[in-house]
Scaffold this motif. Structure first.
Motif, PDB file in Angstrom:
ATOM      1  N   GLY A  65       0.818  -1.211   0.000  1.00 32.02           N
ATOM      2  CA  GLY A  65       0.000   0.000   0.000  1.00 32.02           C
ATOM      3  C   GLY A  65       0.850   1.259   0.000  1.00 32.02           C
ATOM      4  N   VAL A  66       1.846   1.315   0.898  1.00 30.85           N
ATOM      5  CA  VAL A  66       2.722   2.488   0.962  1.00 30.85           C
ATOM      6  C   VAL A  66       3.447   2.667  -0.373  1.00 30.85           C
ATOM      7  N   LEU A  67       3.919   1.541  -0.901  1.00 30.52           N
ATOM      8  CA  LEU A  67       4.641   1.553  -2.176  1.00 30.52           C
ATOM      9  C   LEU A  67       3.790   2.158  -3.291  1.00 30.52           C
ATOM     10  N   LEU A  68       2.515   1.741  -3.353  1.00 29.70           N
ATOM     11  CA  LEU A  68       1.652   2.212  -4.433  1.00 29.70           C
ATOM     12  C   LEU A  68       1.267   3.675  -4.229  1.00 29.70           C
ATOM     13  N   ILE A  69       1.030   4.064  -2.965  1.00 22.39           N
ATOM     14  CA  ILE A  69       0.687   5.466  -2.709  1.00 22.39           C
ATOM     15  C   ILE A  69       1.848   6.368  -3.112  1.00 22.39           C
ATOM     16  N   LEU A  70       3.063   5.930  -2.797  1.00 19.63           N
ATOM     17  CA  LEU A  70       4.246   6.712  -3.144  1.00 19.63           C
ATOM     18  C   LEU A  70       4.398   6.799  -4.671  1.00 19.63           C
ATOM     19  N   ALA A  71       4.198   5.669  -5.353  1.00 13.14           N
ATOM     20  CA  ALA A  71       4.306   5.672  -6.821  1.00 13.14           C
ATOM     21  C   ALA A  71       3.253   6.589  -7.421  1.00 13.14           C
ATOM     22  N   ARG A  72       2.041   6.541  -6.872  1.00 15.79           N
ATOM     23  CA  ARG A  72       0.964   7.380  -7.384  1.00 15.79           C
ATOM     24  C   ARG A  72       1.289   8.859  -7.169  1.00 15.79           C
ATOM     25  N   ALA A  73       1.878   9.203  -5.978  1.00 18.55           N
ATOM     26  CA  ALA A  73       2.232  10.599  -5.708  1.00 18.55           C
ATOM     27  C   ALA A  73       3.303  11.064  -6.688  1.00 18.55           C
ATOM     28  N   ARG A  74       4.258  10.197  -6.990  1.00 16.38           N
ATOM     29  CA  ARG A  74       5.323  10.592  -7.914  1.00 16.38           C
ATOM     30  C   ARG A  74       4.784  10.752  -9.329  1.00 16.38           C
ATOM     31  N   LEU A  75       3.826   9.885  -9.710  1.00 21.69           N
ATOM     32  CA  LEU A  75       3.209  10.023 -11.030  1.00 21.69           C
ATOM     33  C   LEU A  75       2.392  11.301 -11.101  1.00 21.69           C
ATOM     34  N   ASP A 313      17.409  17.701  -1.480  1.00 24.29           N
ATOM     35  CA  ASP A 313      16.453  18.759  -1.123  1.00 24.29           C
ATOM     36  C   ASP A 313      15.504  18.216  -0.072  1.00 24.29           C
ATOM     37  N   PRO A 314      15.118  19.050   0.907  1.00 24.95           N
ATOM     38  CA  PRO A 314      14.212  18.524   1.932  1.00 24.95           C
ATOM     39  C   PRO A 314      12.856  18.137   1.360  1.00 24.95           C
ATOM     40  N   ASP A 315      12.298  18.932   0.465  1.00 18.17           N
ATOM     41  CA  ASP A 315      10.961  18.648  -0.052  1.00 18.17           C
ATOM     42  C   ASP A 315      10.939  18.708  -1.567  1.00 18.17           C
ATOM     43  N   PRO A 316      11.105  17.598  -2.241  1.00 20.74           N
ATOM     44  CA  PRO A 316      10.933  17.672  -3.687  1.00 20.74           C
ATOM     45  C   PRO A 316       9.450  17.708  -4.061  1.00 20.74           C
ATOM     46  N   GLU A 317       8.861  16.605  -4.411  1.00 17.56           N
ATOM     47  CA  GLU A 317       7.495  16.699  -4.930  1.00 17.56           C
ATOM     48  C   GLU A 317       6.483  15.885  -4.138  1.00 17.56           C
ATOM     49  N   GLY A 318       6.966  14.888  -3.384  1.00 18.85           N
ATOM     50  CA  GLY A 318       6.053  13.890  -2.835  1.00 18.85           C
ATOM     51  C   GLY A 318       4.985  14.469  -1.916  1.00 18.85           C
ATOM     52  N   LYS A 319       3.755  14.205  -2.239  1.00 21.91           N
ATOM     53  CA  LYS A 319       2.654  14.595  -1.358  1.00 21.91           C
ATOM     54  C   LYS A 319       1.558  13.579  -1.520  1.00 21.91           C
ATOM     55  N   GLY A 320       1.339  12.773  -0.471  1.00 20.18           N
ATOM     56  CA  GLY A 320       0.366  11.684  -0.575  1.00 20.18           C
ATOM     57  C   GLY A 320      -1.013  12.232  -0.673  1.00 20.18           C
TER      58      GLY A 320
ATOM     59  N   ALA B  84       7.447  -3.623  -6.223  1.00 24.97           N
ATOM     60  CA  ALA B  84       8.358  -2.495  -6.062  1.00 24.97           C
ATOM     61  C   ALA B  84       9.106  -2.226  -7.355  1.00 24.97           C
ATOM     62  N   PHE B  85       9.560  -3.293  -8.007  1.00 25.76           N
ATOM     63  CA  PHE B  85      10.284  -3.118  -9.273  1.00 25.76           C
ATOM     64  C   PHE B  85       9.357  -2.541 -10.343  1.00 25.76           C
ATOM     65  N   GLY B  86       8.139  -3.073 -10.411  1.00 25.29           N
ATOM     66  CA  GLY B  86       7.176  -2.571 -11.397  1.00 25.29           C
ATOM     67  C   GLY B  86       6.858  -1.098 -11.175  1.00 25.29           C
ATOM     68  N   ALA B  87       6.621  -0.716  -9.911  1.00 31.56           N
ATOM     69  CA  ALA B  87       6.287   0.677  -9.617  1.00 31.56           C
ATOM     70  C   ALA B  87       7.459   1.588  -9.969  1.00 31.56           C
ATOM     71  N   ALA B  88       8.682   1.143  -9.659  1.00 31.59           N
ATOM     72  CA  ALA B  88       9.850   1.968  -9.984  1.00 31.59           C
ATOM     73  C   ALA B  88       9.974   2.141 -11.494  1.00 31.59           C
ATOM     74  N   MET B  89       9.688   1.052 -12.256  1.00 33.41           N
ATOM     75  CA  MET B  89       9.768   1.159 -13.717  1.00 33.41           C
ATOM     76  C   MET B  89       8.709   2.113 -14.261  1.00 33.41           C
ATOM     77  N   ILE B  90       7.486   2.052 -13.685  1.00 28.69           N
ATOM     78  CA  ILE B  90       6.405   2.909 -14.174  1.00 28.69           C
ATOM     79  C   ILE B  90       6.748   4.379 -13.924  1.00 28.69           C
ATOM     80  N   VAL B  91       7.277   4.663 -12.717  1.00 31.06           N
ATOM     81  CA  VAL B  91       7.638   6.045 -12.390  1.00 31.06           C
ATOM     82  C   VAL B  91       8.755   6.517 -13.309  1.00 31.06           C
ATOM     83  N   ARG B  92       9.735   5.647 -13.540  1.00 36.01           N
ATOM     84  CA  ARG B  92      10.872   6.019 -14.388  1.00 36.01           C
ATOM     85  C   ARG B  92      10.415   6.313 -15.818  1.00 36.01           C
ATOM     86  N   GLN B  93       9.483   5.484 -16.300  1.00 33.17           N
ATOM     87  CA  GLN B  93       8.938   5.682 -17.641  1.00 33.17           C
ATOM     88  C   GLN B  93       8.232   7.031 -17.740  1.00 33.17           C
TER      89      GLN B  93
END
Lengths: 320, 112
Positions: A65-75, A313-320, B84-93
């Motif tokens: 869950g944390v992993l996906l929330i973080l990925a979603r915030a970065r996207l 940098d202390p705060d780049p972009e991440g915001k859940g 984790a690997f998949g998410a990192a690849m998606i973000v990188r893409q």
């Protein structure tokens, strides 16, 4: 009565899974996926598999869950909201027919096998020889130790693969800060992290120790440690390490290497991964403690992601 | 399918059939969803379904088989590593695509 509970639980699992997959908003999807993971944990309790329930809730729901929330915030910071868009009607109908047929076949196959716990009767008389009582730990670290050894290297390999996605010039840097962008929230998370990290460490050490006889073990404990590290990282209590620190690398490989060394030493006692009689429990606990440390650090770094340029940098972009 | 009804309605079979339904649900979502992050979720649901089949079929009348339990714990950890690997690849893409965007016009130009 129990059957009614099981039936309702199964329907809720299917319902939350369907919402997690087909709701439009990505954050809602992830929230329902976390609920789905927790219900799966309840299902494992219903199956009387407490070890799996712990792992499912901690790893399947928590870390994922944390992993996906973080990925979603970065996207989202890159302008990608990850909303689900519809596909052509013809494709959907075709996929529906194919998947429905597949489910019917799979269910028929499943129903043709009577559920039974035959290997439990095989494992039970072997447990006194190991000196531990948790049969799942016995399978993981003695009877099928080979699987677990390879798995610990798979986890390490996954981290290397994630790190290899670092953009040019970012290596060997730090992962992007997973911290809260909002300053007051960050302070709250920081204070909580200071409290949580020692508690997580004690709890994880207990889970490994208890895992010999009661439900628990290295994977569940490693996840608790990873959770403590991540909360501390989100609040800025601990900085994320750059990936070339010798101490960090030692912590990452310690578990797999100790496991492999003990396994190879077993050749003297009769074969790869054979424990000498009388020493089994001591060796299993040694492997589990080193493995738990490596798993905790690896999982936390897997969630944090690859090194990023300018991540100091202390705060780049991440915001859940 | 020639089992007596009480066996069909056993706890183990109920969860195993739920697992089979989850596999189908996840497969359907994987085919029809367009965004890779959502497809990653679908893969996780398929995995959860397979684990439930394994665990359910190991649920005997008086005990649960420790072998499938150990396999499922291993599987859960491998699944999170894959995610984790998949998410990192998606973000990188997405980063590569965003970096290429100012030069080109719109999303007509996929990342090289």
């Amino acid at each position: 009565m129990t059957f009614a509970f099981d039936l309702i639980l199964c329907l809720m699992i299917l319902g939350t899974a369907a919402i997690a997959l087909f709701v439009r908003d990505a954050l809602a999807a992830i929230a329902f996926f976390i609920a789905f993971g927790n219900l799966m944990g309840l299902a494992w309790l219903g199956l009387d598999a407490v070890n799996v329930a712990l792992a499912e809730i901690a790893i399947g729901a928590g870390v994922t869950g944390v992993l996906l929330i973080l990925a979603r915030a970065r996207l989202l910071a890159l302008g990608d909201a990850a909303t689900s868009t519809g596909s052509p009607l013809l494709l959907r109908l075709g996929a529906l027919a194919a998947c429905a047929g597949f489910v019917v076949l799979l269910a028929a196959a499943v129903l043709s096998i009577p559920p039974e716990s035959g290997l439990d009767r095989v494992v039970a008389p072997l447990m006194p020889g190991l000196g531990i009582e948790n049969r799942v730990t016995g399978v993981l670290l003695a009877f099928r130790a080979y699987d677990t050894l390879l798995e610990s290297f798979v986890l390490l390999g996954a981290l290397v693969a994630v790190w290899s996605l670092a953009p040019a010039g970012a290596w060997p840097g730090r992962p992007a800060d997973p911290g809260m962008a909002d300053a007051p929230m960050r302070r709250v998370a920081g204070t909580f992290g200071q409290l949580l990290l020692p508690v997580a460490l004690v709890m994880a050490a207990y889970l490994v120790w208890a895992g010999s006889d009661l439900p628990g073990g290295a994977f569940q404990a490693g996840t608790v440690l990873a959770g403590g590290l991540l909360v501390a990282g989100m609040g800025g209590t601990i900085g994320l390490p750059s990936s070339d620190q010798p101490l960090l690398r030692a912590a990452l490989v310690l578990g797999p290497v100790v496991f492999l060394a003990i396994g190879l030493a077993g050749v003297a006692a009769g074969g790869l991964l054979v424990y000498p009689a009388g020493l089994a429990k001591a060796l299993i606990v040694t492997i589990e403690y080193t493995l738990f440390l490596s798993i905790g650090v690896t999982l936390a770094l897997l969630v944090a992601g690859p090194p990023m340029p300018g991540a100091s940098d202390p705060d780049p972009e991440g915001k859940g | 399918m020639d089992l007596p009804l009480p066996v069909l309605l056993s706890t183990g079979h109920l969860y195993a059939v739920t697992g089979a339904a989850l596999v189908g649900l996840g497969l359907y979502a994987f085919i029809t969803l367009r965004h890779p992050l959502r497809q990653l979720l679908a893969v996780n649901v398929v995995g959860a379904g397979i684990f439930l089949i394994l665990g359910g079929l190991g649920r005997g009348p008086d005990a649960t088989d420790p072998f499938p339990q150990a396999l499922v714990i291993t599987g859960i950890v491998v699944a999170v590593a894959l995610t984790a690997f998949g998410a990192a690849m998606i973000v990188r893409q997405a980063q590569t695509r965003a970096a290429a965007k100012p030069a080109a016009d719109d999303n007509e130009n996929p990342a090289p």
